[in-house]
Design a protein around this motif. Structure first.
Motif, mmCIF file in Angstrom:
data_model
loop_
_atom_site.group_PDB
_atom_site.id
_atom_site.type_symbol
_atom_site.label_atom_id
_atom_site.label_comp_id
_atom_site.label_asym_id
_atom_site.label_seq_id
_atom_site.Cartn_x
_atom_site.Cartn_y
_atom_site.Cartn_z
ATOM 1 N N VAL A 274 0.811 -1.221 0.000
ATOM 2 C CA VAL A 274 0.000 0.000 0.000
ATOM 3 C C VAL A 274 0.846 1.272 0.000
ATOM 4 O O VAL A 274 0.308 2.361 0.074
ATOM 5 N N THR A 275 2.174 1.141 -0.094
ATOM 6 C CA THR A 275 2.960 2.367 0.019
ATOM 7 C C THR A 275 3.640 2.798 -1.274
ATOM 8 O O THR A 275 4.239 3.869 -1.318
ATOM 9 N N ALA A 276 3.575 1.978 -2.342
ATOM 10 C CA ALA A 276 4.275 2.354 -3.577
ATOM 11 C C ALA A 276 3.777 3.698 -4.094
ATOM 12 O O ALA A 276 4.556 4.574 -4.463
ATOM 13 N N ARG A 303 13.889 -4.469 -5.184
ATOM 14 C CA ARG A 303 12.516 -4.918 -5.210
ATOM 15 C C ARG A 303 11.818 -4.415 -3.964
ATOM 16 O O ARG A 303 12.344 -4.476 -2.884
ATOM 17 N N GLY A 304 10.632 -3.917 -4.135
ATOM 18 C CA GLY A 304 9.891 -3.485 -2.957
ATOM 19 C C GLY A 304 8.808 -2.521 -3.331
ATOM 20 O O GLY A 304 8.515 -2.298 -4.500
ATOM 21 N N CYS A 305 8.217 -1.961 -2.298
ATOM 22 C CA CYS A 305 7.086 -1.064 -2.509
ATOM 23 C C CYS A 305 7.495 0.216 -3.206
ATOM 24 O O CYS A 305 6.670 0.937 -3.738
ATOM 25 N N ILE A 306 8.774 0.555 -3.138
ATOM 26 C CA ILE A 306 9.195 1.834 -3.669
ATOM 27 C C ILE A 306 9.496 1.666 -5.140
ATOM 28 O O ILE A 306 10.337 0.872 -5.521
ATOM 29 N N GLY A 365 12.667 0.650 4.677
ATOM 30 C CA GLY A 365 12.422 -0.794 4.701
ATOM 31 C C GLY A 365 11.847 -1.292 3.384
ATOM 32 O O GLY A 365 11.541 -2.467 3.248
ATOM 33 N N LEU A 366 11.700 -0.402 2.420
ATOM 34 C CA LEU A 366 11.172 -0.721 1.087
ATOM 35 C C LEU A 366 9.780 -1.322 1.160
ATOM 36 O O LEU A 366 9.426 -2.199 0.366
ATOM 37 N N GLY A 367 8.983 -0.872 2.126
ATOM 38 C CA GLY A 367 7.623 -1.374 2.199
ATOM 39 C C GLY A 367 7.090 -1.296 3.613
ATOM 40 O O GLY A 367 7.770 -0.832 4.519
ATOM 41 N N CYS A 368 5.870 -1.792 3.768
ATOM 42 C CA CYS A 368 5.195 -1.641 5.058
ATOM 43 C C CYS A 368 4.797 -3.012 5.585
ATOM 44 O O CYS A 368 5.318 -4.026 5.165
#
Lengths: 413, 311
Positions: A274-276, A303-306, A365-368
């Motif tokens: 939900v954070t990208a 790789r991650g939300c960002i 943290g590249l995400g939640c």
């Protein structure tokens, strides 16, 4: 408990779905039904316009919003219920989500990458680098959850419930993201660049990683039950509609649906997160203001939300989040749980402070809790487990210390 | 409607080229392009190997043309340490794993109008594979035609093929390009980037990581953006249209051609069009603008006058 519903309980259900909704849930049910129909119509139109990804994201977002709202799938609240009241049901729900997710992802992985040991990672899965930065991120995120009262995904569904804190927490999250971008280059060059992205199936094989994850989850569930006290369960009654549309769904059912939804989303669009979009927009704003560095080292390769700043007005994740909030509102509205109120000074302060910590943690943290933790653990990423452990340790520590010094409210008896 | 156009174009091509043999069977052999219809019919032919080269990760895994195999452009087709294409040994390992033989028909396709598929085709051709084709219109057209996708992995027995040395005739290096600039050889250079990159108004398209610290183009280069060779539906224009398009820019195949772009991938698309479809003598300059524009001392034309680092 709401009473509006009981008044109409004895009326005969209508012949059409609309009049049925109206008769059971009054005009609020009709408004919610209309909203959901509108969402479906947009999904249909997007699909017709050749935007299958956006269309699916919208449906997944709406489903996610409904499940989160109906089962109160809130990482912080579930933890606090156990921490304060010894009620482990919420946390068991999270464990069920993780277990279902791990099984689902394993099924998908087996088809996409028959051999896990080639050194190649499955596409787009949240398998992040493991370093002290990840632990710091988890600690900050956990503190942010404890202070603001939720993680990012729960703030989103609470936005649909009219929460007075959530808007400020989300504003704080954007600020936290910008702070994260400012510290990113230092952290990346100091630790993240050399940190390994450990994908457990690569080392244990699919069967081994699945077994290990299930054993650990079972062990955690058992440990939780040791501390669990007797909890009063709500009185049973036979009104199925009320159970679905008004009462809180059993946490384990919510968890199971989240696990299935996570797998389906990964199969068709991308892992749940939900954070990208929030991160992407924060980066856009920060770059426009000239405070975020033009070049964020290595970020676009991780790789991650960002994700990269996109020019597109609508991204998959953006649509997902909008649908999540709208559907959560629809679910809350029918249930009489949409209760907007004016924020107090304390709520604003806690929202903003907690939000900043959430944003900084989610960026570094590249995400939640949904991306790095839930989708990460499902994907067999070591980073998911470590981030999760850091989050819950930090939530406990922040609650303990915050209450001692009187900054956070004590549990209501 | 566009499908009709292609069909008639393919027919015209077959008839034009043709002896009185079965046009249907000959069409794919004669043309470097295959249609979705042909590919769907021939997907199970062991002599046909289908390879996806897409830019976006996860596309292949979430659904690919039945029996297709995946090539990851940024690791499989390049040397990940030096700036170069994959070595002969590395490429040989790859094609063996994909079960490709010397006489296989390799059909490549991908997202983004086959950009990276065309780049793959250039590398396959350079390593001596004769039967290399593109699926006309790529993923987009296949999807638009509502043809099936599959998520299962193709089971293919590895081959024992021996890959020949990289054919230098299809590739131009910096020395060759600077010879042209110094009027030492009679070659047409084609810059296939956008008009704004060519004029020097911008250094690179927004979001591009790899840059040159000078804007503009190679002296004498003609600008024909790659996208002009493509129809709305992603298919490549007909031979007649292509001939007209390039002739208008002064490119008629009478002189050898060198194509370039920013990093050598988009230019592969024009390389494919000019060499494989029109049969011209074309080399791809894969060093492209990030090499030329960064090289000290070479002449540059910068019409827009954009200055690096300046305001």
């Amino acid at each position: 408990m709401t009473t509006t519903l009981q008044k109409t309980e004895r009326e005969t259900p209508g012949a059409s779905p609309a009049s049925f909704a109206l008769s059971r849930f009054g005009w609020r049910g009709a408004v919610s039904a209309a909203l959901l129909v509108a969402l479906l119509f947009v999904a249909y139109a997007l699909h017709g316009a050749g935007q299958a990804g956006l269309s699916l994201s919208l449906i997944f977002g709406a489903a996610f919003g409904i499940v989160l709202q109906r089962s109160r799938f809130c990482f912080f609240c579930n933890f606090r219920e156990w921490y304060d009241d010894g009620d482990a049901r919420g946390l068991i729900g999270i464990i069920v989500a993780l277990a279902v997710g791990v099984v689902g992802y394993t099924v998908v992985f087996g088809s996409w990458l028959p051999d896990a040991s080639t050194g190649r990672l499955p596409p787009d899965a949240f398998i992040g680098p493991v370093s002290y930065v990840l632990v710091l991120a988890g600690l900050a995120f956990g503190a942010g959850m404890a202070i603001s009262g939720s993680c990012v995904s729960a703030h989103l569904y609470r936005l649909g419930e009219g929460s007075p804190t959530s808007p400020f927490a989300l504003i704080g999250t954007v600020v936290g993201f910008i702070l994260g971008f400012l510290s990113w280059n230092t952290l990346y060059l100091g630790a993240v660049a050399e940190a390994p992205s450990v994908w457990l199936p690569r080392w244990l094989g699919y069967a081994g990683a699945l077994l290990a994850a299930l054993v650990v989850l079972a062990a955690v569930a058992w440990l939780l039950s040791l501390r669990a006290r007797n909890t009063v369960s709500s009185p049973a009654h036979d009104d199925q509609w009320r159970k679905i549309f008004v009462e809180r769904w059993p946490a384990w059912i919510g968890g199971a649906i989240v696990g299935v939804l996570g797998t389906a989303a990964y199969l068709r669009v991308g892992p749940l997160g939900v954070t990208a979009e929030i991160g992407g927009r924060a980066r856009q704003a920060g770059t426009a203001l000239g405070i975020v560095p033009q070049r964020l080292e290595g970020l676009d390769t991780l790789r991650g939300c960002i994700t990269v700043v996109r020019d597109a007005l609508l991204s998959n994740n953006g649509v997902f989040i909008i649908a999540l909030v709208v559907a959560a509102f629809a679910a809350a509205f029918t249930a009489g749980q949409f209760k907007p109120s004016w924020p107090s000074g304390g709520q604003i302060t806690r929202g903003l402070t907690g939000g900043v910590l959430l944003g900084w943690g989610a960026m570094t943290g590249l995400g939640c809790t949904v991306g790095t933790f839930l989708s990460g653990v499902s994907a067999g990423a070591l980073s998911g487990w470590i981030f999760g452990a850091a989050i819950f340790a930090s939530v406990a520590a922040t609650l303990f210390v915050g209450r001692r010094v009187g900054l956070l409210s004590k549990p209501t008896a | 409607m566009s499908f009709k156009t292609i069909l008639s174009a393919a027919m015209a091509l077959a008839i034009g080229a043709a002896v009185a043999t079965s046009a249907q069977a000959q069409a794919p052999k004669a043309s470097p392009l295959v249609t979705g219809e042909w590919l769907e019919k021939n997907a199970n032919d062991p002599k046909v190997r289908i390879v996806e080269v897409s830019v976006e990760p996860g596309l292949f895994e979430r659904g690919h043309i039945p029996n297709a195999q995946n090539i990851v452009w940024h690791t499989d087709l390049v040397d990940t340490v030096r700036r170069d294409v994959a070595t002969q040994e590395k490429f040989q390992d790859l094609v063996r794993k994909l079960g490709i033989e010397k006489d296989s028909t390799v059909v490549l396709y991908g997202d983004n109008n086959n950009w990276f598929a065309a780049w793959g085709a250039w590398i396959f051709k350079s390593y001596g594979f004769e039967n290399v084709k593109l699926l006309d219109g790529g993923r987009k057209k296949w999807e638009a035609e509502k043809r099936p996708f599959d998520t299962r992995v193709a089971s293919v027995a590895p081959s024992k093929v021996t890959v020949s040395a990289f054919d230098k005739k299809l590739r131009a290096n910096l020395a060759a390009v600077s010879d042209v600039v110094a009027n030492k050889s009679n070659v047409t250079i084609v810059d296939i980037r956008s008009a704004d990159e060519y004029s020097g108004k911008i250094f690179a398209p927004a979001g591009s990581q790899e840059l040159a610290v000078r804007a503009g183009h190679i002296p004498g280069a003609l600008n024909v953006p790659w996208g002009r060779a493509v129809n709305e539906d992603g298919t490549i224009k007909s031979v007649d249209e292509l001939k007209k398009l390039y002739a208008a820019a002064g490119i008629d195949g009478s002189k050898p051609i060198i194509v370039y772009c920013r990093i050598g991938e988009r230019s592969s698309h024009t390389w494919f069009v000019l060499s494989q479809i029109l049969g011209y003598d074309v080399r791809n300059y894969d060093g492209s603008w990030t090499e030329y524009g960064n090289t000290v001392g070479l002449p540059v034309i910068n019409v827009a006058g954009t200055v690096w680092g300046g305001k």
